[in-house]
Design an enzyme around this catalytic site. Sequence first.
Site, PDB file in Angstrom:
ATOM      1  N   ASN A   1     -51.739   6.177   1.688  1.00  0.00           N
ATOM      2  CA  ASN A   1     -50.485   6.211   2.469  1.00  0.00           C
ATOM      3  C   ASN A   1     -50.737   5.698   3.883  1.00  0.00           C
ATOM      4  OD1 ASN A   1     -49.353   9.413   1.090  1.00  0.00           O
ATOM      5  ND2 ASN A   1     -48.866   7.339   0.413  1.00  0.00           N
TER       6      ASN A   1
ATOM      7  N   ASP B   1     -43.787  14.301  -4.580  1.00  0.00           N
ATOM      8  CA  ASP B   1     -43.444  12.870  -4.566  1.00  0.00           C
ATOM      9  C   ASP B   1     -41.923  12.679  -4.642  1.00  0.00           C
ATOM     10  OD1 ASP B   1     -44.013  10.198  -4.461  1.00  0.00           O
ATOM     11  OD2 ASP B   1     -44.382   9.985  -6.610  1.00  0.00           O
TER      12      ASP B   1
END
Length: 293
Positions: A119, A71
């Site tokens: 996402n 991330d």
Amino acid sequence: MGRTRRAAGRRVDSIAKWLLQFRIIAIPAGIIASSNLAWSLVSRTDRIRTNRLKERILNDEVPKHVSIIMDGNRRFSWHRKIETNIGHEKGKEKLKEVMDWVLDLKIPYLSVYALSTENINERSQKELDSLYELYCNGLNEMSEDPKIHNMKVKVQAVGRLEMLPNDVRNAIKNIEEKTKDYSEFLFTVCLAYGGREEIVDAVRKVAEEHSKGEIKLEEIDTNKISSKLYTANLPDPDLVIRTSGEERISNFLLWQIAYSELHFTDVHWPSFSKQDLYEAIDSYQRRKRRYGS
Ligand code: FPP
Ligand code: MG
């Protein structure tokens, strides 16, 4: 011992800060600190520290399966005022480096969260297109990488792969085909992946078997569900690492991490270093020693 050392360190720091208010010290100190000599000294010291840590972790039990939530690519870019796709590109390069470090430690299973189902629904088409291009390039590069073949690394992608464009699916097929006979290491890329979706898919498979009369209701147990997960061919993760300061799981390997150690670090994924990996493993080993398993 550690606490005494940290307190002494803080004292030295405060004395140094006090001394630095005097220009006669601050000016030459600034010149020395920004010199090449100072930088080479710092990087040499870092290297020594990292090698020492490596020796220490190799003297203990290394986790068999490390999973990573990579991330912070965009925050890495925003902090440097560079385009988002450059952060993702650097993230892809980092993944190759981390694979080398993991192989070097002889960790047989590595899995990474490269794209979630969320996402796909939330990111702009422009960002998704550049990510898709990156996965194609990354997977194609890996499929030609001599290290993958010398070390016999099998590569697989899991998730709702039907949500991905054809060129990404072809790149996946290509690398899976080229590495299908390897069994020394298994590298799993989670793409279009969601932990809840994976459990739903597993339950559907079990329900189908039940409706065909192939399995009785009382035969459905945790082993049965595990055997229907996308990750049925790998052990549950021992250690999950998430970069970039967020302390949540975000729908990653929900079923599989029931007993995993979790390690969160503030560094953005493209800045993740060998030292960071070793620190995560060291913290895993310390926790294991503490409760003696
Ligand atoms: C999370 O950071 C990262 C991603 C969604 C993409 C990760 C992809 C790679 C590292 C490339 C992988 C390559 C291959 C070949 C599998 P973010 O975008 O959520 O950043 P933020 O948290 O700062 O917003
Ligand atoms: Mg993020």
